[in-house]
Design a protein around this motif. Sequence first.
Motif, short mmCIF file in Angstrom:
data_model
loop_
_atom_site.label_atom_id
_atom_site.label_comp_id
_atom_site.label_asym_id
_atom_site.label_seq_id
_atom_site.Cartn_x
_atom_site.Cartn_y
_atom_site.Cartn_z
N PHE A 59 -23.68 41.50 95.91
CA PHE A 59 -25.08 41.77 96.21
C PHE A 59 -25.26 43.21 96.66
CE2 PHE A 59 -29.13 41.83 98.31
CZ PHE A 59 -29.91 41.05 97.47
N THR A 62 -25.23 45.35 93.68
CA THR A 62 -26.46 45.16 92.91
C THR A 62 -27.62 45.91 93.57
OG1 THR A 62 -25.66 43.01 92.15
CG2 THR A 62 -28.02 43.43 91.94
N TYR A 63 -27.72 45.76 94.88
CA TYR A 63 -28.74 46.50 95.61
C TYR A 63 -28.55 48.00 95.45
CZ TYR A 63 -31.07 48.85 99.39
OH TYR A 63 -31.82 49.74 100.10
N ASP A 64 -27.31 48.45 95.60
CA ASP A 64 -27.04 49.89 95.44
C ASP A 64 -27.41 50.39 94.06
OD1 ASP A 64 -26.24 50.46 98.01
OD2 ASP A 64 -24.10 50.29 97.59
N ARG A 67 -31.13 50.81 94.14
CA ARG A 67 -31.46 51.96 95.00
C ARG A 67 -31.14 53.28 94.30
NH1 ARG A 67 -28.40 55.13 97.54
NH2 ARG A 67 -26.58 53.76 97.45
N HIS A 88 -34.58 53.94 102.77
CA HIS A 88 -34.53 53.18 101.53
C HIS A 88 -35.89 52.58 101.20
CE1 HIS A 88 -29.88 52.46 101.58
NE2 HIS A 88 -30.20 53.73 101.74
N PHE A 110 -37.23 45.23 94.43
CA PHE A 110 -36.36 46.01 95.30
C PHE A 110 -36.55 45.63 96.77
CE2 PHE A 110 -35.53 49.87 97.84
CZ PHE A 110 -34.19 50.06 97.53
N MET A 113 -34.58 42.57 97.89
CA MET A 113 -33.15 42.92 97.83
C MET A 113 -32.78 43.81 99.02
SD MET A 113 -32.28 43.35 93.76
CE MET A 113 -33.21 44.83 93.54
N ARG A 114 -33.65 44.73 99.37
CA ARG A 114 -33.38 45.63 100.50
C ARG A 114 -33.27 44.84 101.80
NH1 ARG A 114 -36.32 47.62 104.32
NH2 ARG A 114 -38.26 46.86 103.41
N ARG A 117 -30.08 42.73 101.70
CA ARG A 117 -28.92 43.60 101.85
C ARG A 117 -28.73 43.99 103.31
NH1 ARG A 117 -28.37 48.61 104.24
NH2 ARG A 117 -26.47 49.59 103.55
N ALA A 138 -30.80 38.76 91.66
CA ALA A 138 -30.92 40.21 91.81
C ALA A 138 -30.43 40.98 90.58
CB ALA A 138 -30.15 40.67 93.04
N ALA A 142 -32.37 44.21 89.21
CA ALA A 142 -31.78 45.55 89.29
C ALA A 142 -31.65 46.17 87.91
CB ALA A 142 -30.43 45.48 89.99
#
Length: 159
Positions: A59, A62-64, A67, A88, A110, A113-114, A117, A138, A142
């Motif tokens: 995760f 995926t978030y990164d 981002r 972020h 996003f 997810m943020r 995360r 996600a 993403a």
Amino acid sequence: MASIIRWEQGRADLDALISAGRVEQVTASHDHALNTVKQARLDLSSARLIVDTNPVGAFALTYDAARKALTAILANQGLRPKGSEGGHAVLLDVVLAQLDPPLGRALREFDWMRRLRNDSAYPSPERKVASAPDVQDALPAADQIIEIAATVIEQMPVY
């Protein structure tokens, strides 16, 4: 097609974010933006490999990826979030101001997810951490954010 001289959508909102010190103007770099999108794609590929064995790590990757894709849009324009609380979150504010409509629904993914995360990176008994089903939700979000970034950095001029 004539080149766009100035991107007008969201300009007042973005000017306000710059004035408030949440976003700063830096040297624009199309090459850096493209490389950041490439790295985002690599992060997403890596996340897919570990989703079953390390869902929290998958995760985070995926978030990164998402981002980095949003960061690429800003880098192409010569913009960067200031390194402060909510750095972020301001990424989403900037791209929504400029791209919603029509792309808000996909970009808003996003936000959840943020938040997840953050809960996963700083766990507590009161908050859930990312699970394999979260990663499965996600990944396509993403991926769509990355594709949006790849498309718009070819269209949006320096701010």
